[in-house]
Design an enzyme around this catalytic site. Structure first.
Site, PDB file in Angstrom:
ATOM      1  N   GLU A   1      39.152  30.790  36.466  1.00  0.00           N
ATOM      2  CA  GLU A   1      38.236  31.006  37.202  1.00  0.00           C
ATOM      3  C   GLU A   1      36.708  30.633  36.893  1.00  0.00           C
ATOM      4  O   GLU A   1      36.684  30.373  35.546  1.00  0.00           O
ATOM      5  CB  GLU A   1      38.068  32.671  37.343  1.00  0.00           C
ATOM      6  CG  GLU A   1      37.469  33.369  36.509  1.00  0.00           C
ATOM      7  CD  GLU A   1      38.520  33.596  35.357  1.00  0.00           C
ATOM      8  OE1 GLU A   1      38.094  33.346  34.111  1.00  0.00           O
ATOM      9  OE2 GLU A   1      39.552  34.090  35.312  1.00  0.00           O
TER      10      GLU A   1
ATOM     11  N   ASP B   1      46.042  34.462  25.638  1.00  0.00           N
ATOM     12  CA  ASP B   1      45.825  33.715  26.696  1.00  0.00           C
ATOM     13  C   ASP B   1      44.414  32.853  26.470  1.00  0.00           C
ATOM     14  O   ASP B   1      44.127  31.789  27.005  1.00  0.00           O
ATOM     15  CB  ASP B   1      45.366  34.609  28.083  1.00  0.00           C
ATOM     16  CG  ASP B   1      46.699  34.817  28.675  1.00  0.00           C
ATOM     17  OD1 ASP B   1      47.769  34.225  28.269  1.00  0.00           O
ATOM     18  OD2 ASP B   1      46.669  35.605  29.666  1.00  0.00           O
ATOM     19  N   GLY B   2      43.465  33.478  25.594  1.00  0.00           N
ATOM     20  CA  GLY B   2      42.411  32.681  25.260  1.00  0.00           C
ATOM     21  C   GLY B   2      42.395  31.451  24.495  1.00  0.00           C
ATOM     22  O   GLY B   2      41.899  30.515  24.890  1.00  0.00           O
TER      23      GLY B   2
END
Length: 331
Positions: free
Chosen positions: A151, A76-77
Site C-alpha cells: 500500500e 512480512d517486513g
C-alpha cells in the site's frame, strides 16, 4: 552449473540468523549454492564466528541474473524489504515466516527443512503479485516517483490535527473530509494496513485497487474498490495548513505539504512470489487469522462448489520496465 539460491534474512533476530545457517547447510548438502548479501553475511559472522557453509556474495561473486530463487527468512517486513531488492528481475521470493501473521510467507519455521527440499526439487510455482506506481505532484511539478507492493498511505504528520483531503477516481472527485489518513492498496495489501483500517479482504487473483479512509470525520467515507485501470488520487487541501506524510509499504516516506497530490495506478512491474503448495486463499485466511469455522458442513454433493480448485499455473514472466526518476512538468 549449480543453481544459486539467495538467502535474505532479518539479521536483527537471532532465530532468523540461525535459520539462515541451517538453510545454507542444507542447500550445500543438496548441491545448491547459497548466496547472501555481504552485510547480512557479516552480521552472521560476528554472531557465530563464521557462516555454517560456503556462500557466494551477491553483487561480488554473482548478480541477480544468476540467482534462481530468493528464500526470505523473517516476517512480512523482511519480505517487503526483499521485494525492493528483486523487483525488476525474474527472481521469485519464497518466504519462511518467523514473525507473527506472516501473510506473505509460504511456510513456517517448523517447515524449513521441507521447504528446502521443495526448493531443491523445484517443487513450486510462481505467481505475480500486482504492485502500484505512486507519483507525487506539487505546484504542477513531479517531486517523487516510487512504488509499493502492499500500500501507499497518506497520513497526518501532526497527531493533534486532522488531515483535510479530497479523493478522486479517474479524474472525478469523490468526496472531501478530515481524517487521519487514506490507504491506497493492492489486493496483496488488503490483509495488511488496509485491513486494519476497515477495508475489505480481496483475493490475490482479483485485479483491483483499494482506497480506504482512516478515521474519517464524514458520513460517506467507505472503502472503495476500483478497476485496475483506474487512477486513484488524493489531494491535501490547504485550508487548514496541515502537513501529511506518504508511506509506501511502511518503508519509504515523503513529507507532503498542503497542496500535494498523490496519484496511484497499477504498475507494470509485479513482484514474483513462489508457492510450494496449492492452498486456497480462503484456507490461508482462516489459518493466519485463526478464524472460527465451527459448524461448517461443506458444499452439497454434486454442486459446483464441490469441484476441485484449478491448480495455479506457472505464471509467464513480465519483462522488467525500469522507471528512471526525474522531475517533470505536469500539463
Amino acid at each position: 552449473m549449480s543453481r544459486r539460491i539467495l538467502i535474505l534474512t532479518h539479521t536483527g533476530r537471532r532465530d532468523a540468523m540461525a535459520a539462515a545457517q541451517e538453510t545454507c547447510l542444507q542447500l550445500r548438502a543438496a548441491g545448491l549454492v547459497p548466496v547472501m548479501r555481504r552485510q547480512e553475511m557479516e552480521h552472521i559472522r560476528r554472531e557465530y564466528g563464521g557462516v555454517a557453509a560456503p556462500v557466494e556474495v551477491l553483487d561480488h561473486d554473482v548478480d541477480l541474473d544468476g540467482v534462481d530463487l530468493g528464500m526470505v527468512l523473517g516476517g512480512d517486513g523482511t519480505i517487503l524489504r526483499a521485494a525492493e531488492l528483486v523487483r525488476g528481475s525474474d527472481v521469485p521470493l519464497l518466504g519462511v515466516n518467523l514473525g507473527h501473521v506472516g501473510f506473505l510467507a509460504e511456510s513456517e519455521r517448523a517447515d524449513l527443512a521441507q521447504t528446502v527440499h521443495w526448493v531443491v526439487g523445484r517443487e513450486y510455482t510462481v505467481e505475480e503479485r500486482m504492485t502500484i506506481d505512486v507519483q507525487v505532484w506539487l505546484d504542477k511539478q513531479k517531486i517523487a516517483h516510487t512504488w509499493a507492493l502492499n500500500e501507499a498511505t497518506v497520513e497526518k504528520s501532526d497527531r493533534q490535527r486532522m488531515l483535510e483531503v479530497v479523493l478522486e477516481v479517474d479524474a472525478r472527485p469523490i468526496s472531501s473530509f478530515g481524517c487521519d489518513g487514506v490507504v491506497m492498496a493492492t489486493p496483496t495489501g488488503s490483509t495488511a494496513y488496509a485491513f486494519s483500517a476497515g477495508g475489505p479482504v480481496v483475493w490475490p487473483e482479483v485485479q483491483a485497487l483499494l482506497m480506504v479512509p482512516i478515521s474519517a470525520h464524514a458520513l460517506f467515507a467507505k472503502p472503495l474498490v476500483v478497476a485496475p485501470t483506474s487512477v486513484m488520487a488524493l489531494e491535501i487541501l490547504a485550508r487548514t495548513d496541515a502537513d501529511g506524510v506518504l508511506w509506501c509499504d511502511g518503508r519509504r516516506s515523503l513529507d507532503l505539504p498542503p497542496g500535494s497530490r498523490v496519484e496511484v495506478t497499477k504498475s507494470d512491474q509485479p513482484v514474483r512470489l513462489a508457492r510450494t503448495r496449492q492452498t486456497p486463499f480462503a484456507e490461508r485466511l482462516v489459518r493466519k487469522f485463526e478464524l472460527p469455522t465451527t459448524g461448517w458442513r461443506g458444499p452439497v454433493k454434486g454442486s459446483e462448489a464441490e469441484l476441485p480448485a484449478i491448480p495455479v499455473a506457472q505464471v509467464q514472466t513480465v519483462e522488467p520496465h525500469h522507471i528512471q526518476p526525474r522531475e517533470e512538468t505536469r500539463p
